[in-house]
Design a protein around this motif. Structure first.
Motif, PDB file in Angstrom:
ATOM      1  N   ARG A  44       0.844  -1.202   0.000  1.00  0.00           N
ATOM      2  CA  ARG A  44       0.000   0.000   0.000  1.00  0.00           C
ATOM      3  C   ARG A  44       0.884   1.258   0.000  1.00  0.00           C
ATOM      4  NH1 ARG A  44      -2.121   3.775   3.075  1.00  0.00           N
ATOM      5  NH2 ARG A  44      -0.977   3.171   4.955  1.00  0.00           N
ATOM      6  N   ARG A  45       1.928   1.242   0.853  1.00  0.00           N
ATOM      7  CA  ARG A  45       2.775   2.444   0.948  1.00  0.00           C
ATOM      8  C   ARG A  45       3.588   2.704  -0.319  1.00  0.00           C
ATOM      9  NH1 ARG A  45       4.786   3.233   7.172  1.00  0.00           N
ATOM     10  NH2 ARG A  45       2.887   2.458   8.168  1.00  0.00           N
ATOM     11  N   TYR A  46       3.962   1.619  -1.010  1.00  0.00           N
ATOM     12  CA  TYR A  46       4.779   1.796  -2.216  1.00  0.00           C
ATOM     13  C   TYR A  46       3.949   1.618  -3.498  1.00  0.00           C
ATOM     14  CZ  TYR A  46       9.131   2.198   0.397  1.00  0.00           C
ATOM     15  OH  TYR A  46      10.137   2.658   1.212  1.00  0.00           O
ATOM     16  N   ALA A  47       2.622   1.807  -3.368  1.00  0.00           N
ATOM     17  CA  ALA A  47       1.716   1.533  -4.500  1.00  0.00           C
ATOM     18  C   ALA A  47       2.037   2.374  -5.731  1.00  0.00           C
ATOM     19  CB  ALA A  47       0.273   1.759  -4.070  1.00  0.00           C
ATOM     20  N   SER A  48       2.520   3.601  -5.529  1.00  0.00           N
ATOM     21  CA  SER A  48       2.752   4.456  -6.695  1.00  0.00           C
ATOM     22  C   SER A  48       4.202   4.373  -7.186  1.00  0.00           C
ATOM     23  CB  SER A  48       2.402   5.905  -6.335  1.00  0.00           C
ATOM     24  OG  SER A  48       3.207   6.296  -5.240  1.00  0.00           O
ATOM     25  N   THR A  49       4.940   3.377  -6.694  1.00  0.00           N
ATOM     26  CA  THR A  49       6.358   3.263  -7.052  1.00  0.00           C
ATOM     27  C   THR A  49       6.544   2.079  -7.994  1.00  0.00           C
ATOM     28  OG1 THR A  49       6.906   4.070  -4.854  1.00  0.00           O
ATOM     29  CG2 THR A  49       8.674   2.970  -6.045  1.00  0.00           C
ATOM     30  N   GLU A  50       7.323   2.323  -9.049  1.00  0.00           N
ATOM     31  CA  GLU A  50       7.602   1.222  -9.980  1.00  0.00           C
ATOM     32  C   GLU A  50       8.697   0.325  -9.388  1.00  0.00           C
ATOM     33  OE1 GLU A  50       9.073   0.504 -14.524  1.00  0.00           O
ATOM     34  OE2 GLU A  50       8.578   2.574 -13.927  1.00  0.00           O
ATOM     35  N   ILE A  51       8.404  -0.959  -9.303  1.00  0.00           N
ATOM     36  CA  ILE A  51       9.338  -1.928  -8.693  1.00  0.00           C
ATOM     37  C   ILE A  51       9.409  -3.136  -9.620  1.00  0.00           C
ATOM     38  CG2 ILE A  51       9.745  -3.435  -6.676  1.00  0.00           C
ATOM     39  CD1 ILE A  51       7.676  -1.615  -5.157  1.00  0.00           C
ATOM     40  N   ASN A  52      10.618  -3.639  -9.886  1.00  0.00           N
ATOM     41  CA  ASN A  52      10.666  -4.893 -10.672  1.00  0.00           C
ATOM     42  C   ASN A  52      11.319  -6.034  -9.907  1.00  0.00           C
ATOM     43  OD1 ASN A  52      13.380  -4.231 -10.844  1.00  0.00           O
ATOM     44  ND2 ASN A  52      13.582  -4.949 -12.942  1.00  0.00           N
ATOM     45  N   LYS A  53      11.778  -5.750  -8.672  1.00  0.00           N
ATOM     46  CA  LYS A  53      12.465  -6.801  -7.931  1.00  0.00           C
ATOM     47  C   LYS A  53      12.468  -6.441  -6.449  1.00  0.00           C
ATOM     48  CE  LYS A  53      15.822  -8.739 -10.268  1.00  0.00           C
ATOM     49  NZ  LYS A  53      17.085  -8.933 -10.996  1.00  0.00           N
ATOM     50  N   ILE A  54      12.362  -7.482  -5.625  1.00  0.00           N
ATOM     51  CA  ILE A  54      12.481  -7.290  -4.172  1.00  0.00           C
ATOM     52  C   ILE A  54      13.862  -7.777  -3.766  1.00  0.00           C
ATOM     53  CG2 ILE A  54      11.518  -7.926  -1.907  1.00  0.00           C
ATOM     54  CD1 ILE A  54       9.510  -6.412  -3.712  1.00  0.00           C
ATOM     55  N   ILE A  55      14.562  -6.998  -2.930  1.00  0.00           N
ATOM     56  CA  ILE A  55      15.825  -7.538  -2.402  1.00  0.00           C
ATOM     57  C   ILE A  55      15.810  -7.509  -0.887  1.00  0.00           C
ATOM     58  CG2 ILE A  55      17.296  -7.061  -4.415  1.00  0.00           C
ATOM     59  CD1 ILE A  55      18.550  -4.812  -2.868  1.00  0.00           C
ATOM     60  N   THR A  56      16.624  -8.403  -0.331  1.00  0.00           N
ATOM     61  CA  THR A  56      16.785  -8.449   1.122  1.00  0.00           C
ATOM     62  C   THR A  56      18.158  -9.014   1.435  1.00  0.00           C
ATOM     63  OG1 THR A  56      15.728  -9.092   3.187  1.00  0.00           O
ATOM     64  CG2 THR A  56      15.754 -10.756   1.449  1.00  0.00           C
ATOM     65  N   ILE A  57      18.389  -9.265   2.723  1.00  0.00           N
ATOM     66  CA  ILE A  57      19.671  -9.803   3.165  1.00  0.00           C
ATOM     67  C   ILE A  57      19.356 -10.996   4.060  1.00  0.00           C
ATOM     68  CG2 ILE A  57      19.791  -8.121   5.056  1.00  0.00           C
ATOM     69  CD1 ILE A  57      22.830  -7.887   4.469  1.00  0.00           C
ATOM     70  N   GLU A  58      20.155 -12.054   3.925  1.00  0.00           N
ATOM     71  CA  GLU A  58      19.833 -13.232   4.735  1.00  0.00           C
ATOM     72  C   GLU A  58      20.200 -12.980   6.194  1.00  0.00           C
ATOM     73  OE1 GLU A  58      21.844 -16.867   3.706  1.00  0.00           O
ATOM     74  OE2 GLU A  58      23.754 -15.902   3.476  1.00  0.00           O
ATOM     75  N   ALA A  59      19.541 -13.586   7.143  1.00  0.00           N
ATOM     76  CA  ALA A  59      18.524 -14.582   6.934  1.00  0.00           C
ATOM     77  C   ALA A  59      17.123 -14.022   7.202  1.00  0.00           C
ATOM     78  CB  ALA A  59      18.769 -15.758   7.890  1.00  0.00           C
ATOM     79  N   SER A  60      16.998 -13.109   8.169  1.00  0.00           N
ATOM     80  CA  SER A  60      15.640 -12.757   8.632  1.00  0.00           C
ATOM     81  C   SER A  60      14.822 -11.961   7.623  1.00  0.00           C
ATOM     82  CB  SER A  60      15.717 -11.950   9.931  1.00  0.00           C
ATOM     83  OG  SER A  60      16.502 -12.625  10.850  1.00  0.00           O
ATOM     84  N   GLY A  61      15.476 -11.391   6.623  1.00  0.00           N
ATOM     85  CA  GLY A  61      14.731 -10.624   5.628  1.00  0.00           C
ATOM     86  C   GLY A  61      14.026 -11.513   4.611  1.00  0.00           C
ATOM     87  N   ILE A  62      14.429 -12.777   4.552  1.00  0.00           N
ATOM     88  CA  ILE A  62      13.927 -13.633   3.468  1.00  0.00           C
ATOM     89  C   ILE A  62      12.418 -13.871   3.586  1.00  0.00           C
ATOM     90  CG2 ILE A  62      14.098 -15.924   2.398  1.00  0.00           C
ATOM     91  CD1 ILE A  62      17.095 -15.865   3.004  1.00  0.00           C
ATOM     92  N   ALA A  63      11.924 -14.040   4.806  1.00  0.00           N
ATOM     93  CA  ALA A  63      10.488 -14.324   4.965  1.00  0.00           C
ATOM     94  C   ALA A  63       9.613 -13.167   4.449  1.00  0.00           C
ATOM     95  CB  ALA A  63      10.175 -14.667   6.421  1.00  0.00           C
ATOM     96  N   PRO A  64       9.834 -11.915   4.912  1.00  0.00           N
ATOM     97  CA  PRO A  64       9.007 -10.849   4.342  1.00  0.00           C
ATOM     98  C   PRO A  64       9.248 -10.663   2.850  1.00  0.00           C
ATOM     99  CG  PRO A  64      10.681  -9.915   5.826  1.00  0.00           C
ATOM    100  CD  PRO A  64      10.698 -11.405   6.003  1.00  0.00           C
ATOM    101  N   ALA A  65      10.498 -10.871   2.401  1.00  0.00           N
ATOM    102  CA  ALA A  65      10.798 -10.645   0.980  1.00  0.00           C
ATOM    103  C   ALA A  65      10.053 -11.641   0.089  1.00  0.00           C
ATOM    104  CB  ALA A  65      12.307 -10.736   0.742  1.00  0.00           C
ATOM    105  N   ILE A  66      10.027 -12.899   0.492  1.00  0.00           N
ATOM    106  CA  ILE A  66       9.362 -13.898  -0.356  1.00  0.00           C
ATOM    107  C   ILE A  66       7.850 -13.656  -0.373  1.00  0.00           C
ATOM    108  CG2 ILE A  66       9.117 -15.760   1.379  1.00  0.00           C
ATOM    109  CD1 ILE A  66      10.357 -16.572  -2.052  1.00  0.00           C
ATOM    110  N   MET A  67       7.323 -13.185   0.758  1.00  0.00           N
ATOM    111  CA  MET A  67       5.889 -12.857   0.804  1.00  0.00           C
ATOM    112  C   MET A  67       5.602 -11.657  -0.115  1.00  0.00           C
ATOM    113  SD  MET A  67       2.971 -13.695   2.203  1.00  0.00           S
ATOM    114  CE  MET A  67       3.063 -14.497   3.805  1.00  0.00           C
ATOM    115  N   MET A  68       6.481 -10.664  -0.098  1.00  0.00           N
ATOM    116  CA  MET A  68       6.310  -9.507  -0.998  1.00  0.00           C
ATOM    117  C   MET A  68       6.361  -9.960  -2.451  1.00  0.00           C
ATOM    118  SD  MET A  68       6.042  -6.565   0.530  1.00  0.00           S
ATOM    119  CE  MET A  68       6.625  -5.313  -0.588  1.00  0.00           C
TER     120      MET A  68
END
Ligand code: 5GP
Length: 190
Positions: A44-68
């Protein structure tokens, strides 16, 4: 985000040196339903932003990133803390971990981050902004556009947001902790 704030107050635990343990619902045992709500709010917060990829850093970021990535139907890349022997050309930077009190190298293959990418970074915590600084550096090296960073929990008293905003990057966090002094969780009002 009310559901997140309520859960932090219910299940979060304070540790010395400004550490909040949330391993009952975010980074050890995970609550997929809450994680979905968190990601819907980032979207919702980034709805007006063009995005083609989600990035994160292992390990704890992977869960929210894969859901995104699942919700937006986008690929997800995570920066690795160990260089796989099979990785070809890569980008590398150094990150200091204050929870582990040591420096480590993080790498991303040049195959998965490059010019033309418009990436949104997500992670569980924003503390001093060291991981964020590393990601900003990797995106700069890659020539990728870092369109924003999203954190489930920000510890405002550790000032990581200043690092991100000084780099001209948008920062969104869904629960902001003002203080963990005397083992009391003080959340910023919304
Ligand atoms: P920073 O790089 O912003 O200093 O710290 C962010 C990273 O450290 C996050 O990826 C997170 O995994 C970890 N981290 C920072 N503070 C905390 C905390 O209070 N609790 C937990 N569980 N992890 C934290």
């Amino acid at each position: 985000m009310k559901a997140l704030r309520d859960r932090i107050l219910k299940d979060g635990k304070c540790y010395p040196n400004g550490i909040l343990k949330v391993d009952k619902f975010i980074n050890h045992q995970m609550d997929p339903n809450l994680m979905k709500q968190v990601c819907v709010e980032f979207i919702r917060r980034y709805a007006s932003t063009e995005i083609n990829k989600i990035i994160t850093i292992e390990a704890s970021g992977i869960a929210p990133a894969i859901m995104m990535g699942f919700l937006l139907d986008l690929p997800v890349v995570f920066a690795k803390k160990k260089k796989p022997s099979t990785m070809g050309d890569m980008l590398s930077t150094t990150v200091f971990s204050f929870t582990k009190q040591r420096e480590y190298h993080v790498v991303i293959s040049k195959e998965y981050l490059g010019k033309g990418d418009k990436v949104l970074f997500v992670d569980d915590f924003l503390a001093y902004g060291n991981a964020a600084k590393g990601i900003i550096d990797l995106c700069r090296q890659a020539g990728a556009e870092l369109v924003g960073m999203g954190f489930i929990i920000e510890k405002a008293f550790q000032h990581g947001r200043e690092v991100i905003e000084a780099a001209g990057v948008r920062c969104e966090s869904l629960a902001i902790i003002e203080s963990l002094e005397n083992c009391e969780i003080k959340l910023r009002e919304e």
